[in-house]
Design an enzyme around this catalytic site. Structure first.
Site, PDB file in Angstrom:
ATOM      1  N   ASN A 205      -2.873  -0.079 -11.908  1.00  0.00           N
ATOM      2  CA  ASN A 205      -2.542   1.175 -11.227  1.00  0.00           C
ATOM      3  C   ASN A 205      -3.776   2.068 -11.112  1.00  0.00           C
ATOM      4  O   ASN A 205      -4.458   2.323 -12.111  1.00  0.00           O
ATOM      5  CB  ASN A 205      -1.458   1.912 -12.025  1.00  0.00           C
ATOM      6  CG  ASN A 205      -1.095   3.250 -11.417  1.00  0.00           C
ATOM      7  OD1 ASN A 205      -0.479   3.314 -10.347  1.00  0.00           O
ATOM      8  ND2 ASN A 205      -1.460   4.327 -12.088  1.00  0.00           N
ATOM      9  N   GLU A 206      -4.059   2.514  -9.912  1.00  0.00           N
ATOM     10  CA  GLU A 206      -5.102   3.496  -9.613  1.00  0.00           C
ATOM     11  C   GLU A 206      -6.415   3.254 -10.361  1.00  0.00           C
ATOM     12  O   GLU A 206      -6.875   4.102 -11.156  1.00  0.00           O
ATOM     13  CB  GLU A 206      -4.560   4.903  -9.880  1.00  0.00           C
ATOM     14  CG  GLU A 206      -3.362   5.226  -9.002  1.00  0.00           C
ATOM     15  CD  GLU A 206      -2.837   6.641  -9.123  1.00  0.00           C
ATOM     16  OE1 GLU A 206      -2.076   7.052  -8.228  1.00  0.00           O
ATOM     17  OE2 GLU A 206      -3.181   7.336 -10.100  1.00  0.00           O
ATOM     18  N   PRO A 207      -7.050   2.119 -10.135  1.00  0.00           N
ATOM     19  CA  PRO A 207      -8.272   1.775 -10.877  1.00  0.00           C
ATOM     20  C   PRO A 207      -9.426   2.741 -10.663  1.00  0.00           C
ATOM     21  O   PRO A 207     -10.274   2.895 -11.546  1.00  0.00           O
ATOM     22  CB  PRO A 207      -8.609   0.371 -10.350  1.00  0.00           C
ATOM     23  CG  PRO A 207      -7.955   0.295  -9.005  1.00  0.00           C
ATOM     24  CD  PRO A 207      -6.678   1.064  -9.159  1.00  0.00           C
ATOM     25  N   HIS A 308      -1.629   4.491  -2.405  1.00  0.00           N
ATOM     26  CA  HIS A 308      -0.826   5.668  -2.714  1.00  0.00           C
ATOM     27  C   HIS A 308      -1.212   6.775  -1.740  1.00  0.00           C
ATOM     28  O   HIS A 308      -2.355   6.833  -1.279  1.00  0.00           O
ATOM     29  CB  HIS A 308      -1.051   6.119  -4.152  1.00  0.00           C
ATOM     30  CG  HIS A 308      -0.638   5.103  -5.174  1.00  0.00           C
ATOM     31  ND1 HIS A 308      -0.941   5.218  -6.521  1.00  0.00           N
ATOM     32  CD2 HIS A 308       0.056   3.946  -5.046  1.00  0.00           C
ATOM     33  CE1 HIS A 308      -0.446   4.173  -7.175  1.00  0.00           C
ATOM     34  NE2 HIS A 308       0.147   3.387  -6.301  1.00  0.00           N
TER      35      HIS A 308
END
Length: 526
Positions: A205-207, A308
């Protein structure tokens, strides 16, 4: 999530059980023509765009009829499937605790996730795999800077075990194997084709924010090389265990990550890659590298490009919120934010993202697994209603709302359960055009199983004036005889059936909407 959303606990959505007499007269000058082209071949709409995220408001399952659910967010990045410990990172004091599971039974968190989804008959389930390097070892509370990984507070993540799997892992060996986790899921619930299985796996998630959200694990910015290498290894492992499962990546937090990942002025990694390969932005690079790795592996390693989207202008005001979706689909629209000021080269955003897919990894699907346009009034429903129509038109495969309140859930329910009896928007999109999308958006669909029903989602963005709309059914071969309007307006998030708000005259339908309104118009033949 990119920002902590404050709208998670809000009004409970209840649909109206009876028609509401409608007497609000629209101003004569506020008129709108909506043209529906029924001669066009319908474009299939993915059933999975009406989704939610598991994390947050746990009553959402009862408030919204969703078609997909994601187990994701910052909490999942440091989730330990062996004992269900997880770490909040910078979101909450770097706390390692029982937030995702109160017991130490392996896979309890994913078991709860699967059971909830099945109980509520949600057909698509997406969970997150941990790539960052370490996961929480315990549930003993805040992790100090002195206890940053590697330390006893963390277990090391190894993506591929290269040894026989077990369903009862050793929770004290200091290592967590991710392919063993996927095997546990498949052995427990069945593979991606089974009724209780997991259909999709997200590559963390969201690196691009790892160094910010989880500095106790990953204090440095992620590099392109690290992200792609880990993504490829994990995707290969998943496909070896469950070939039919879909791989989602890289779950980027927002526009700046689409553009540069986590690069800053002190690093030239991205600039060199961009110059050498002629990439427009980072999405090009990621797609190209995953395509090359897939060709080398002989198996597709990225099924769904995952981004996102948290609207920048939607946070400015309600007036900006009801216009904000246009940044995703309308050429030349300039929103009231830094996106509108500095980033017009990539507006409309979804078309630019799709162009990257088509050029660098054709056939890859598109998902928006976190999004929220904000708002705790009807402006939220208006934005949601237009966004879901936009997702359908852009060919988005899966979309899952982050957080949510009654007004936002109403936007989903207008598409999936507008009459509280399961009636839904059609699954074949047909072209619809309005005179002015700044005042009224419209999306129309037919059902592939019942062409006697035409559904049209509409918005009236005027805060003060009602709307007189004429829906022109061009090329209609069906004689439509009845029309109904289900709407959200005023100070309530309830979906209300407006009595007398629509009249059929030949191949046209006259619809009257109150000010500040989101609606589903349902036109039927006998």
């Amino acid at each position: 999530m990119y920002r902590i959303m404050t709208m998670l606990l809000a009004l409970v959505l209840t649909a109206a059980s009876a028609a509401v007499p409608f007497t609000h007269a629209a101003a004569e000058e506020n008129t709108m023509n909506i043209t529906i082209d029924l001669t066009a071949e319908g474009k299939p709409i993915s059933p999975y765009i009406y989704g939610i995220n598991q994390y947050g408001n746990q009553n959402k399952y009862k408030q919204v009829k969703a078609t997909a659910v994601r187990q994701g967010g910052n909490r999942t990045t440091a989730y330990n499937w062996e004992n269900n410990a997880s770490n909040a990172g910078a979101d909450w004091n770097h706390s390692s605790d029982s937030n995702m599971g109160n017991n130490d039974t392996p896979g309890a968190a994913v078991t709860t996730f699967v059971n909830e989804a099945n109980f509520h008959k949600i057909p698509y389930r997406l969970t997150t795999l941990q790539l960052l390097g370490y996961v929480a070892a315990d549930k003993d509370g805040n992790v100090t800077e002195a206890e940053a990984a590697p330390s006893a507070r963390w277990n090391e993540v190894v993506l591929t075990k290269n040894a026989p799997f077990t369903l009862i892992p050793d929770a004290n060996d200091g290592v967590v194997y991710m392919d063993e986790y996927v095997n546990f899921i498949v052995q427990t619930f069945g593979d991606s084709s089974s009724p209780r299985g997991i259909q999709g796996y997200s590559l963390d998630n969201e690196p691009a924010l790892w160094h910010h959200t989880h500095p106790r694990i990953h204090p440095d910015r992620v590099t392109v090389e690290e992200l792609v290498a880990k993504s490829v290894e994990m995707a290969r492992a998943v496909k070896a265990i469950d070939p039919g499962a879909e791989i989602f990546g890289p779950a980027l937090f927002g526009y700046t990550a689409y553009n540069r990942l986590a690069d800053d002025d002190s690093s030239n990694e991205w600039e060199l890659l961009q110059a050498e390969n002629g990439y427009h932005w980072f999405l090009d690079c990621y797609l190209d590298m995953m395509r090359q790795a897939s060709e080398e592996s002989g198996v597709r390693l990225l099924d769904v490009l995952d981004i996102h989207y948290y609207s920048e202008s939607a946070r400015v005001s309600a007036r900006d919120r009801v216009q904000s979706v246009r940044t995703l689909y309308e050429p030349g629209f300039r929103e009231n934010s830094w996106i509108g000021q500095w980033c017009m080269e990539n507006v409309p955003i979804l078309k630019t993202v799709q162009a990257s897919i088509d050029k660098y990894y054709p056939g890859t699907k598109l998902a928006i697994t976190e999004y929220n346009f904000g708002g705790e009034d009807v402006s939220a429903t208006i934005a949601m209603t237009e966004a879901l129509g936009c997702f359908a038109d852009a060919g988005v495969y899966l979309a899952t709302l982050w957080g949510g309140n009654g007004y936002q859930f109403a936007g989903i329910n207008l598409y999936t359960n507008y009459d509280k009896k399961g009636a839904a928007f059609g699954d074949l999109l047909v072209p619809a055009k309005t005179d002015d999308v700044s005042l009224c958006s419209a999306y129309a669909a037919l059902s592939s199983t019942d062409d006697s029903v035409l559904t049209i989602s509409m918005t009236n963005k005027s805060e003060t004036d009602g709307l007189n709309a004429v829906i022109h059914l061009n090329g209609a071969e069906t004689q439509y005889t009845t029309a109904a309007v289900y709407a959200v307006y005023g100070d309530s998030s309830r979906i209300q059936l407006l009595d007398g708000a629509a009249v059929i005259e030949g191949n046209a339908v006259k619809v009257t909407l109150p000010a500040y309104c989101a609606a589903m118009v349902v036109i039927k033949a006998e």
